[in-house]
Design an enzyme around this catalytic site. Structure first.
Site, PDB file in Angstrom:
ATOM      1  N   SER A  86      57.945  31.792  26.477  1.00  0.00           N
ATOM      2  CA  SER A  86      58.922  31.345  25.478  1.00  0.00           C
ATOM      3  C   SER A  86      58.727  32.092  24.160  1.00  0.00           C
ATOM      4  O   SER A  86      57.653  32.648  23.886  1.00  0.00           O
ATOM      5  CB  SER A  86      58.768  29.845  25.233  1.00  0.00           C
TER       6      SER A  86
ATOM      7  N   HIS B  97      29.051  51.284  42.988  1.00  0.00           N
ATOM      8  CA  HIS B  97      28.796  51.107  41.559  1.00  0.00           C
ATOM      9  C   HIS B  97      27.696  52.092  41.211  1.00  0.00           C
ATOM     10  O   HIS B  97      26.708  52.221  41.944  1.00  0.00           O
ATOM     11  CB  HIS B  97      28.366  49.671  41.271  1.00  0.00           C
TER      12      HIS B  97
ATOM     13  N   GLY C 256      27.349  41.459  51.989  1.00  0.00           N
ATOM     14  CA  GLY C 256      27.852  40.541  50.972  1.00  0.00           C
ATOM     15  C   GLY C 256      29.338  40.745  50.802  1.00  0.00           C
ATOM     16  O   GLY C 256      30.034  41.167  51.736  1.00  0.00           O
ATOM     17  N   SER C 257      29.846  40.500  49.622  1.00  0.00           N
ATOM     18  CA  SER C 257      31.282  40.590  49.375  1.00  0.00           C
ATOM     19  C   SER C 257      31.830  41.972  49.723  1.00  0.00           C
ATOM     20  O   SER C 257      32.782  42.108  50.498  1.00  0.00           O
ATOM     21  CB  SER C 257      31.579  40.255  47.910  1.00  0.00           C
TER      22      SER C 257
END
Length: 342
Positions: free
Chosen positions: A254, A110, A28-29
């Site tokens: 800004s 993970h 996968g990724s």
């Protein structure tokens, strides 16, 4: 605050990982990103994939060496599990654990399944982690550009005494030694990662963007203008924060925008949001979120998950965004994701 130790390529034995045979489980990724980077770094890599599956064909199209998962586990010194969290325990029990041997290294990107106890490695097997702090497609694209994404490393069980050095060498090989590697623990990585995803970088941003978009449209403004203001410009602002922190973002915008930030932002993200964030942390810490997720993807077969995904992809902002992105010159070249290839 404790002192931050960041490891770079100069601090690492970059050849150590090249002496090991690596099995990447999944394409996968992360499997795509980490795997290709390892190959390009001169590492000995095989991919353990379901035979005749779509991922196996994608990997073969890149000229990569593909094996069945059991054969890859038997072949390797390091078994890096890069399949979805919800299926890791089942695949581990059936196709990985029976073929592990003493002296191997079980690796993750993970800590979910180790931290919450869904996977328990046998005696004699080290448990380590290398967790790139980016999606796998970005891990790959940054490496190709000669850069890299930062990674976390962690050692849960160290049999031979070399697990930290090996983790650093692996992280270097995927490009993280070019930008920085930090040591953590499985618990800390898992719980902070889940919180960040749920409350801020995925769940928080997703729902904030949609709420802003809906508020403008419901007030009578064009959905195209709403998209530009709350979604398209998000990337431009995040880039400023990524490179120089919130201070640089304030320096670039800004005075009007900065004053609006200070005086109106806290009306949207107020103390009640922080209270709910604490509840999210509690559910992560006590394991109730992990159980909810695993029950949803297992017992409920992902039915609620699929319905939530359907609702999200059907949101007006997705339709408007697709139309805008296909009509303008930006963002249509060199896309990180090609679902047919990676």
């Amino acid at each position: 605050m404790s002192n931050l130790k960041i490891y770079m390529d100069k601090d690492i034995n970059q050849d150590l990982i090249k002496s090991k045979k690596i099995a990447i489980i999944g394409f996968g990724s992360q499997g795509y990103g980490q795997g290709l980077n390892l190959v390009d770094s001169g590492c000995n890599v095989v991919f353990g994939l379901r035979e005749n599956g779509a991922s196996a064909q994608k990997a073969k199209d890149y000229g990569l060496k593909v094996m069945s998962i059991p054969d890859a586990v038997k072949y390797a010194d390091i078994v890096q599990i890069l399949i979805p969290d919800e299926v890791q325990a089942k695949v581990y029990k059936e196709q990985i654990e029976p073929y592990l041997r003493e002296g191997q290294y079980l690796m993750f990107s993970h800590g979910f399944n180790i931290h919450y106890g869904y996977i328990k490695a046998p005696n004699g097997v080290s448990i380590i982690m290398v967790a790139p702090k980016a999606p796998g497609h970005t891990v790959r694209s940054e490496y190709v550009k000669g850069m890299g994404v930062p990674s976390l490393i962690a050692v849960e069980k160290d049999i031979k005494g070399d697990s930290k050095d090996l983790s650093l060498s692996y992280a270097s090989a995927i490009g993280s030694g070019r930008t920085g590697i930090i040591e953590t623990t499985f618990r800390e990585e898992t719980e902070t990662d889940l919180f960040g995803e749920q409350a801020v970088i995925c769940g928080g941003i997703d729902h904030l963007i949609k709420a802003g978009f809906e508020s403008l449209v419901e007030a009578g403004y064009s959905p195209y203008m709403a998209y530009f203001e709350v979604c398209h410009e998000m990337k431009l602002i995040v880039d400023l924060i990524y490179q120089g922190g919130i201070e640089d973002m304030h320096y670039s915008i800004s005075n009007n925008a900065e004053y609006g930030d200070y005086t109106r932002g806290a009306k949207i993200i107020d103390s009640s949001v922080k209270d709910r964030m604490k509840e999210v942390i509690k559910q992560i810490q006590d394991g109730s979120y992990a159980k909810e997720f695993m029950d949803e993807m297992g017992v409920n077969k992902g039915n609620k998950f699929k319905e939530l995904r359907k609702q999200s992809t059907g949101h007006l902002i997705e339709k408007v965004g697709s139309e805008i992105r296909s009509s303008f010159a930006w963002g249509n070249k060199d896309k990180l994701i090609d679902k047919a290839k990676n």
